[in-house]
Write an enzyme that holds these catalytic residues in place. Structure first.
Site, PDB file in Angstrom:
ATOM      1  N   CYS A  69      22.404  31.764  13.488  1.00 57.47           N
ATOM      2  CA  CYS A  69      22.559  32.401  12.473  1.00 57.47           C
ATOM      3  C   CYS A  69      23.468  31.732  11.696  1.00 57.47           C
ATOM      4  O   CYS A  69      24.151  30.762  11.565  1.00 57.47           O
ATOM      5  CB  CYS A  69      22.956  33.802  12.134  1.00 57.47           C
ATOM      6  N   ASN A 126      27.140  34.347  15.275  1.00 53.75           N
ATOM      7  CA  ASN A 126      26.268  33.368  15.092  1.00 53.75           C
ATOM      8  C   ASN A 126      26.190  32.795  16.567  1.00 53.75           C
ATOM      9  O   ASN A 126      27.171  32.669  17.039  1.00 53.75           O
ATOM     10  CB  ASN A 126      26.677  32.320  14.165  1.00 53.75           C
ATOM     11  N   GLY A 127      25.041  32.697  16.913  1.00 52.57           N
ATOM     12  CA  GLY A 127      25.040  32.147  18.308  1.00 52.57           C
ATOM     13  C   GLY A 127      24.153  32.980  19.405  1.00 52.57           C
ATOM     14  O   GLY A 127      23.404  33.787  18.989  1.00 52.57           O
ATOM     15  N   GLY A 168      20.298  17.516  26.104  1.00 52.64           N
ATOM     16  CA  GLY A 168      20.932  16.957  27.102  1.00 52.64           C
ATOM     17  C   GLY A 168      22.391  16.746  26.698  1.00 52.64           C
ATOM     18  O   GLY A 168      23.221  16.053  27.359  1.00 52.64           O
TER      19      GLY A 168
END
Length: 627
Positions: free
Chosen positions: A2, A76-77, A363
């Site tokens: 977000c 956010n996350g 990665g």
């Protein structure tokens, strides 16, 4: 994933800015296209732009407030261990109304306070407001995967996921010349600095508490690094790495929306995709190929991995024209100068991947943790004190006279020999900085119209290279990379380019347990004279196609030199770097800029293209946000 923003006002006169939170949220629409909302709670306003990933229902929208109305959160996350944390909280009698990680984080903060940070496994930036105490608590994840910027003066404190959200509060817009000096060298601006005076990036692993006008910040996390290495054998360490990575990937498979994996054809993304494929019957993988640049095209390797692990693989075959056509969209999104040109390819990969999935694995982080770069091999050679080093040092006058260019075989050899010879004459910390930069400090100063304050620059630079002071251990180099290059260049690039396309990118190698493992093993497990990223390659050798081990690592470079000499030449000469504009702007030395432009078109361009690109990015930003 977000975008968050908010303001804490300290004075009555500043409260007029509370309503600007709506405009600030609007600037974050690409980070969060699914829902926008604000919470006005004078003296505080919180805003949120949502990209729905876990519990996509309206009940999980933010700002999220507890039933009492006292506590609110913008976040956010993702918190990957939220289900375990939820069970622990439920055992304490806490009742949940959603299946979101947001509600878990809110309740954990309510009941554990600042100590909640140590229990989180994920990547995040959040702001937690306690209305009763009128306190605001902000934090950023351990590795700096998610950004968080802030500005404060005697009237207000404002924060946001991106610079553009802070500018919506009409904060001052004065270019920080120390940051510009660093940017000309690195092509990015390292935390805590930003392009604007007074605006700061909260560093990775840091948090910040505000109550009225009292602001306190501190580091809640530092990578444990004692140089007392594990007694594990190399073979046992390989198995531990496999176990840790399998757990990390499994944790990052949690999603209520379509999830895929980047698959470049390199070892790192191939390992992540291989593990991810074991957790789902239908994994989508994505790679980009370069039809105009066959030397850099790794899609055959990516296809080999996809075939072996049985994924639904998509190759986006791009031309140089495809990349060029998206330059303006990329430049328009950047709200702080950032000139890593590989961002162009990441932008297009994210844009095309987003058409099929909302979340993807990558990665990223393995090169910094486990020693995957050419510069690491060069540093190892410097520390070997061999006869070759003496020969290269004696030959420096010859290397300086050779053509310097990344775009021809001879020119690139001359460039590398000259930089290596330079490094041989420097201390470990000065060598690290020189090899991390495109311009020397002297050359960067020559490009500026006025002298910079070197004490301010040293205050920014010294913490970044501090792991290398009196360095005797090769892991010091990697620690410096993890503190400087990884969050400020690599992770910034991925966050910017993925969020510009509303795509969430998850990085299993950067689980803090893997990071801590990486700094618990001796450097010899990571690199020797014959192989980089030894333990990563050896640990998964029996799971990957053999052809991945039969080639050299090769990074793609966009054809900047060609573009700057042709399609962008008019924009350079008649607009962004026109002598009259440069003179009127007053930031750069017009004579030095003209010399740089002339070098770009010479037979010995060196890294002039990288610096010209950095100037283009800066000037575009300056025109949009400052002028």
């Amino acid at each position: 994933m977000c975008g968050i923003t908010g303001i804490y006002t300290f004075t009555t006169s500043a409260q007029v800015h509370l309503n600007q939170v709506n405009a600030a949220v609007a600037t974050l629409s690409k980070r969060g296209p699914d829902h926008h909302a604000v919470l006005l709670h004078p003296p505080v306003a919180l805003g949120h732009a949502r990209l729905s990933i876990i519990d996509t229902s309206e009940a999980a929208h933010q700002p999220f407030t507890d039933p009492t109305g006292r506590y609110s959160l913008v976040f956010n996350g993702e918190i990957y261990n939220y289900r375990q944390l939820r069970k622990t909280l439920e055992q304490k009698g806490i009742v949940f109304h959603t299946t979101s990680d947001t509600e878990v984080l809110l309740n954990l903060l309510i009941h554990e306070g600042h100590d909640a940070l140590h229990q989180l496994n994920g990547f995040f930036a959040f702001a937690f407001y306690d209305q009763q105490e009128a306190s605001l608590f902000l934090a950023r994840d351990r590795m700096g995967i998610k950004p968080l910027l802030y500005y404060n003066d005697e009237h207000q404190f404002v924060f946001g996921s991106e610079m553009k959200s802070l500018l919506a509060y009409n904060i001052p817009r004065n270019v920080d010349m120390t940051s510009l000096y660093a940017y000309l060298q690195l092509n990015y601006i390292p935390a805590p600095a930003t392009a604007l005076e007074g605006v700061k990036k909260l560093p990775p692993g840091h948090c910040l508490h505000i109550q009225q006008q009292q602001i306190r910040s501190w580091a809640y996390y530092n990578i444990p690094y004692s140089k007392e290495y594990t007694p594990l054998s190399y073979e046992a360490a390989q198995q531990q790495l496999v176990t840790l990575l399998e757990q990390s990937v499994a944790d990052r498979m949690v999603s209520d929306v379509p999830l895929g994996s980047f698959l470049s054809g390199g070892t790192d993304s191939s390992i992540i995709a291989t593990i991810a494929a074991q957790h789902t019957p239908h994994l989508n993988t994505f790679s980009i190929g370069y039809s105009d640049e066959p030397f850099f095209d790794e899609t055959d390797y990516a296809r080999a991995v996809a075939k072996k692990i049985g994924t639904e693989h998509t190759v986006f075959s791009l031309t140089n024209n495809d990349l060029f056509e998206h330059l303006d969209a990329l430049l328009d999104y950047i709200d702080e100068p950032f000139a890593d040109s590989s961002a162009i390819a990441v932008y297009l990969l994210s844009k095309l991947t987003r058409k099929q999935v909302t979340v993807t694995l990558s990665g990223d982080g393995a090169d910094e943790l486990f020693s995957g770069y050419n510069k690491h091999a060069a540093e190892l050679k410097v520390r070997s004190k061999s006869l070759v080093n003496t020969t290269v040092k004696l030959g420096q006058p010859l290397w300086k006279s050779m053509p310097q260019s990344r775009h021809t075989k001879t020119g690139n050899l001359g460039r590398k020999l000259n930089r290596y010879a330079e490094g041989l004459n420097l201390t470990p910390e000065d060598r690290y900085w020189r090899w991390a930069t495109f311009l020397s400090e002297t050359a960067a100063q020559q490009l500026l119209a006025n002298p910079i304050d070197h004490s301010r620059f040293e205050a920014l630079k010294s913490p970044l290279i501090s792991p290398l002071v009196n360095s005797s251990d090769f892991n010091d180099v990697l620690l410096a990379d993890v503190k400087m290059v990884l969050p400020n260049d690599m992770l910034t690039k991925v966050d910017l380019m993925s969020m510009a396309n509303s795509l969430e990118v998850r990085t299993p190698f950067l689980d803090h347990r893997i990071v801590e493992f990486a700094f618990s093993i001796p450097p010899s497990y990571k690199i020797n004279a014959k192989m980089r990223k030894r333990i990563v390659q050896d640990a998964f050798r029996n799971q990957l196609p053999e052809q991945l081990y039969q080639r050299k690592k090769q990074g793609f470079e966009v054809p900047l030199l060609s573009w700057l000499r042709t399609a962008l030449n008019d924009r350079i000469n008649n607009d962004l770097l026109h002598p009259d504009f440069v003179m009127e702007q007053g930031l750069f030395n017009p004579t030095a800029v003209e010399q740089l432009k002339a070098r770009l078109h010479s037979n010995n361009p060196g890294d002039a293209h990288a610096t010209i690109w950095a100037l283009i990015v800066f000037q575009t930003w300056w025109k949009k946000y400052i002028a």
